[in-house]
Design a protein around this motif. Structure first.
Motif, PDB file in Angstrom:
ATOM      1  N   LEU A  35       0.033   5.161  -8.658  1.00  0.00           N
ATOM      2  CA  LEU A  35       0.352   5.783  -9.949  1.00  0.00           C
ATOM      3  C   LEU A  35      -0.830   5.667 -10.916  1.00  0.00           C
ATOM      4  N   ASP A  36      -1.525   4.542 -10.878  1.00  0.00           N
ATOM      5  CA  ASP A  36      -2.737   4.389 -11.703  1.00  0.00           C
ATOM      6  C   ASP A  36      -3.794   5.405 -11.281  1.00  0.00           C
ATOM      7  N   ALA A  37      -3.916   5.625  -9.970  1.00  0.00           N
ATOM      8  CA  ALA A  37      -4.904   6.587  -9.469  1.00  0.00           C
ATOM      9  C   ALA A  37      -4.583   7.996  -9.957  1.00  0.00           C
TER      10      ALA A  37
ATOM     11  N   ASN B 234      -6.391  12.399 -13.247  1.00  0.00           N
ATOM     12  CA  ASN B 234      -6.100  13.405 -14.269  1.00  0.00           C
ATOM     13  C   ASN B 234      -6.997  13.226 -15.493  1.00  0.00           C
ATOM     14  N   GLU B 235      -7.286  11.980 -15.846  1.00  0.00           N
ATOM     15  CA  GLU B 235      -8.214  11.731 -16.965  1.00  0.00           C
ATOM     16  C   GLU B 235      -9.614  12.253 -16.621  1.00  0.00           C
ATOM     17  N   PHE B 236     -10.053  11.988 -15.388  1.00  0.00           N
ATOM     18  CA  PHE B 236     -11.367  12.491 -14.972  1.00  0.00           C
ATOM     19  C   PHE B 236     -11.387  14.012 -14.988  1.00  0.00           C
ATOM     20  N   ALA B 237     -10.308  14.633 -14.535  1.00  0.00           N
ATOM     21  CA  ALA B 237     -10.236  16.098 -14.536  1.00  0.00           C
ATOM     22  C   ALA B 237     -10.346  16.628 -15.961  1.00  0.00           C
ATOM     23  N   ASP B 238      -9.633  16.003 -16.888  1.00  0.00           N
ATOM     24  CA  ASP B 238      -9.717  16.422 -18.294  1.00  0.00           C
ATOM     25  C   ASP B 238     -11.158  16.337 -18.793  1.00  0.00           C
TER      26      ASP B 238
ATOM     27  N   GLU C 167     -11.103  20.549 -11.022  1.00  0.00           N
ATOM     28  CA  GLU C 167     -10.109  21.009 -10.049  1.00  0.00           C
ATOM     29  C   GLU C 167     -10.007  20.029  -8.886  1.00  0.00           C
ATOM     30  N   TRP C 168     -11.138  19.500  -8.426  1.00  0.00           N
ATOM     31  CA  TRP C 168     -11.126  18.532  -7.336  1.00  0.00           C
ATOM     32  C   TRP C 168     -10.360  17.269  -7.749  1.00  0.00           C
ATOM     33  N   PHE C 169     -10.615  16.788  -8.976  1.00  0.00           N
ATOM     34  CA  PHE C 169      -9.891  15.607  -9.451  1.00  0.00           C
ATOM     35  C   PHE C 169      -8.392  15.891  -9.557  1.00  0.00           C
ATOM     36  N   ARG C 170      -8.013  17.085  -9.976  1.00  0.00           N
ATOM     37  CA  ARG C 170      -6.577  17.435 -10.035  1.00  0.00           C
ATOM     38  C   ARG C 170      -5.962  17.405  -8.638  1.00  0.00           C
ATOM     39  N   LYS C 171      -6.698  17.907  -7.651  1.00  0.00           N
ATOM     40  CA  LYS C 171      -6.198  17.866  -6.268  1.00  0.00           C
ATOM     41  C   LYS C 171      -6.015  16.422  -5.807  1.00  0.00           C
ATOM     42  N   MET C 172      -6.953  15.571  -6.168  1.00  0.00           N
ATOM     43  CA  MET C 172      -6.836  14.162  -5.791  1.00  0.00           C
ATOM     44  C   MET C 172      -5.628  13.512  -6.463  1.00  0.00           C
ATOM     45  N   ALA C 173      -5.356  13.895  -7.716  1.00  0.00           N
ATOM     46  CA  ALA C 173      -4.179  13.365  -8.409  1.00  0.00           C
ATOM     47  C   ALA C 173      -2.910  13.758  -7.668  1.00  0.00           C
ATOM     48  N   VAL C 174      -2.853  14.986  -7.166  1.00  0.00           N
ATOM     49  CA  VAL C 174      -1.685  15.439  -6.407  1.00  0.00           C
ATOM     50  C   VAL C 174      -1.535  14.623  -5.132  1.00  0.00           C
TER      51      VAL C 174
END
Length: 77
Positions: free
Chosen positions: A28-30, A35-39, A51-58
């Motif tokens: 959950l922290d990840a 998402n913070e990195f994506a922002d 977009e890559w960071f958002r995919k990793m969040a998913v």
């Protein structure tokens, strides 16, 4: 004889439930961090990296959901 952990030191899980709860919180922290990195990347005109960071969040969110399912939890411990 085991001495207590120093203040601020995370405790070592001793049961499966404790271990899986710690793993869940790490996932959950990840999600939050990715998402913070994506922002940040989107703010700094790097939408592809964002977009890559958002995919990793998913992906991390799926890991968290899998832990919840396998442990039979309906909410995080």
């Amino acid at each position: 004889m085991n001495s207590p952990a120093a203040p601020g030191t995370p405790s070592v899980p001793t049961t499966l439930d404790e271990f899986m709860a710690q793993a869940l919180h790490m996932e959950l922290d990840a999600v939050q961090r990715y998402n913070e990195f994506a922002d940040m990347m989107e703010t700094h005109n790097s939408p592809e990296v964002g977009e890559w960071f958002r995919k990793m969040a998913v992906v991390e969110g799926k890991h968290a959901a899998q832990i919840m399912t396998e442990m039979g939890w309906t909410q995080a411990p």
